[in-house]
Write a protein that holds these residues in place. Sequence first.
Motif, short mmCIF file in Angstrom:
data_model
loop_
_atom_site.label_atom_id
_atom_site.label_comp_id
_atom_site.label_asym_id
_atom_site.label_seq_id
_atom_site.Cartn_x
_atom_site.Cartn_y
_atom_site.Cartn_z
N UNK A 2 0.83 -1.20 0.00
CA UNK A 2 0.00 0.00 0.00
C UNK A 2 0.87 1.25 0.00
N UNK A 3 1.93 1.24 0.81
CA UNK A 3 2.84 2.39 0.85
C UNK A 3 3.46 2.63 -0.52
N UNK A 4 3.86 1.53 -1.14
CA UNK A 4 4.48 1.66 -2.46
C UNK A 4 3.45 2.14 -3.48
N UNK A 5 2.20 1.74 -3.26
CA UNK A 5 1.14 2.18 -4.17
C UNK A 5 0.95 3.69 -4.06
N UNK A 6 1.01 4.19 -2.81
CA UNK A 6 0.85 5.63 -2.60
C UNK A 6 2.04 6.38 -3.19
N UNK A 7 3.21 5.86 -2.90
CA UNK A 7 4.42 6.53 -3.41
C UNK A 7 4.99 5.68 -4.53
N UNK A 8 4.58 5.98 -5.73
CA UNK A 8 4.89 5.11 -6.87
C UNK A 8 6.40 4.97 -7.12
N UNK A 9 7.13 5.97 -6.65
CA UNK A 9 8.56 5.91 -6.94
C UNK A 9 9.28 4.86 -6.08
N UNK A 10 8.57 4.41 -5.03
CA UNK A 10 9.24 3.52 -4.09
C UNK A 10 9.13 2.06 -4.55
N UNK A 11 9.79 1.75 -5.64
CA UNK A 11 9.69 0.40 -6.22
C UNK A 11 10.18 -0.70 -5.27
N UNK A 12 11.31 -0.51 -4.57
CA UNK A 12 11.80 -1.60 -3.71
C UNK A 12 10.74 -1.99 -2.67
N UNK A 13 10.07 -0.99 -2.11
CA UNK A 13 9.05 -1.25 -1.10
C UNK A 13 7.94 -2.11 -1.71
#
Lengths: 218, 627
Positions: free
Chosen positions: B210-221
């Motif tokens: 979900x966090x990665x979905x919110x912050x699309x740039x956070x691919x590793x997450x």
Amino acid sequence: MSNILLLEDLPEIRAWLKVLVHQVFPQAQISEAARVHDALELVSAVKFDLALVDLGLPDGSGVDVVAALREQQPEAQSVVVTIHDDDEHLFPALQAGAFGYVLKEQARELIAEQLNRMSQGEPPLSPSIARRVIAYFAAQARPQAKDTIPHVQLTDRENEVLLRVAKGFTLPEIGVQLNLSRHTIADYVKQIYRKLNVSSRAEAALEAQRLGLFGRSR
Amino acid sequence: MNAVALLRLAARLLCAAVLATAWPAVAAPPPTQLITQALSVASNAERFPEGDPSAITVSLPDDWSDSQPRHDGGVWYRVNFNPGPSLDRTDLLALYVPRACSNLDVFLNGRRIHSGGRMADPVARNCHYPQLVSLPGGLVLSQGNVLDLHVRGHALQRVAARERAGGLSELRVGAYDELAALHADTLFWNVTAVQIASLALGMLGIVMTALAWVNRRDAPMGYYGLMAIGWALVSARLWWREVPLDNATVEFLICLSFTPILALAVQFLLSYAGVRSRMIEAALLAQCVVLPMSLLLAGPGRLFGMTGAWYVVLAAETLGAMLLHLHISWRDQRSEFWPMAITLAAAAIALAVEMAVQRGWLALPPAPRMQILLPLILIAFGVRLVVRRASAAAAPDASRFNMDARVREITAEIERNHAQLAELRIEQVTEKERKRIAADLHDDLGAKLLTIVHTSESERISTLAREALEEMRLSVRGLTGRPVRLSDALADWRAETVMRLGQANVEIDWKSLAEDTDQVLPARGFVQTTRILREAVSNIIKHSGASHVKVRCAISGLQFGLNIQDNGKGIPMELDGKLDRGHGMSSMKHRAKQMQGQCLVESGPGYGTVIRLTLPLGPEAPAAPAR
């Protein structure tokens, strides 16, 4: 003295100087000029023995005329006649080849005597000018200035004379101190002026070459 | 989700897991009987095939891959037990089966007393479930009890992991309470702990995704979250018993699920190290297709062999990604290196142990440790990742604060520089203006005075004009001048004085300082002293009638002293007892006072004149040029 150049922009002073020069050198032919331009034309046309050159002129500096004379008529003696007594003004003229200087406001007799002496090869040398000359040759002798060609050096005796002048001793006093004739001291001073001119010209040529090289490389 | 609570739970589980590893065999209480031998017949019959000639005695635990290679189906076991002296028949008795894979039915003295689930395909998947069978008091004989166990299982070749291959562990018969405790313990570690760990991992995975979905740039997450979810889902194979699919399908699906999880793990490692390679992504995707195809081509009968081979390939890929990641983080992000290295080392060891188990180099562990340890490691690292991201999200505030401070600093510096520049500029402008004034004075006033000097009929006016010209020049020098070295000043004064007195035929005895000094005079001080000296020399030449002059210089402390003594007739007194003003004494004194100095004149008719001039020296001298 047969041909004398008189470069002075103020008419009254020029007239007064002309009278004075006539008194000192009665046989001389005096050519007058009020501007650098006129003086340079005269220099390329007439052969002079002596030139009295004012420094601050409407169309430039008398230093250019001194340099032109040195270039075209090495035998001619240039004497700066000026209101400026400071070495800031005098030193460039001496570097350009002037043989001495006369302060305009001095009494007529004094100027006459100085002109006489200079014409007999006894140029004046003040402590502040001597200090400038010493500083100049010290800078020339520094390692980074080695490429100045030809490398002109003062002799020990010339240095000795310069140092003493710089300390405030008059030329006759130095003659007494060194047990030398007035004539010999005068020769040293002349030699110093000549070397200053030669070295300055070499330096100027080198500088021009350097600037030229930079200009081409751009 | 409360990350701290999760972390605590994970820590507790980890502790428990380590403890369980350290003391794996919780010693059974003495009264229980350990049964390690059984009569075994491979048969799918409803009842134990009495008198079957193929019946053999096997030792327990019985691993079908050793005793019945390639057997797929049912195996009957028969054991006898007597309650014995230690067991009271009235006690509630129980049979404890730590492992029966995949399912079992239990018969006591011919009566069915327990069923683990469906015995026909799809057989209940009980491999990880310990079985506790209470032995009904009414059926237990005092002597010669017969226990028949019907185990349904799959050949090793038909499963993806050794722990799901058919087999029966040793058996225990004893007091119900004691065995129940043992059962509960094993059940916790084999199932409950795995469920908790998977649940936690799954929830963490959801949060991270979900966090990665919110912050699309956070691919590793995102990769990590999806991998965690995947791992949690695949863990279901350990506890989901009644799967409505036949064994071949289930095993195939399990194998299928590992390639995406591995792909996500590799992608996480690479993206976390800041690497992105289209080639690797394509290869991982291709692998997700190639692996199932290879399994299909090999058929369900060669599943174990194929997965073993694939296991090596996938482990190698994981190891490669780990090493690449560590190499990059060692180079670029040293602070991230060690936590990552420890995590990856733990994961690599877990993978290696698992491989050794699957290869049969290590015995099956009593509990699926890797299924607990690996999720715990993943949870710990995932939490760390989230916490780091959270602090990174908080960091902009801190960095903005720092930035503000930095901006203020730089602004202050710029203002300082600006002020300095302005000061410098003022200085330059002032200097230029001074030079202009000096030039104007020379050209204009100088020229006019000069004309007067040389054209005036009156000698007096000429002299006045000459003096005015000298004054003007000195003023200009004071205006533009830099500080003058004292020894240079003395040289200039000496030269001028000696020349002038020499022309007037006055003898002079001038002694300068014994040594050169680096002391300087302010330009104004130099000019004023020059004037005083010039005035004094003029007085001597004009009025004193002296034949000899003595000049002495001295420095004492921060004072410079100049004494001029002549042997003339002295300065006449005026009526009021003061020295004659016509001799310029007052202007000399005034100039000295301007320099915070002093000019004393001693004179008397007949014994000449002494002028004692004292000036302060040094840069702190108040006589510093007012420019």
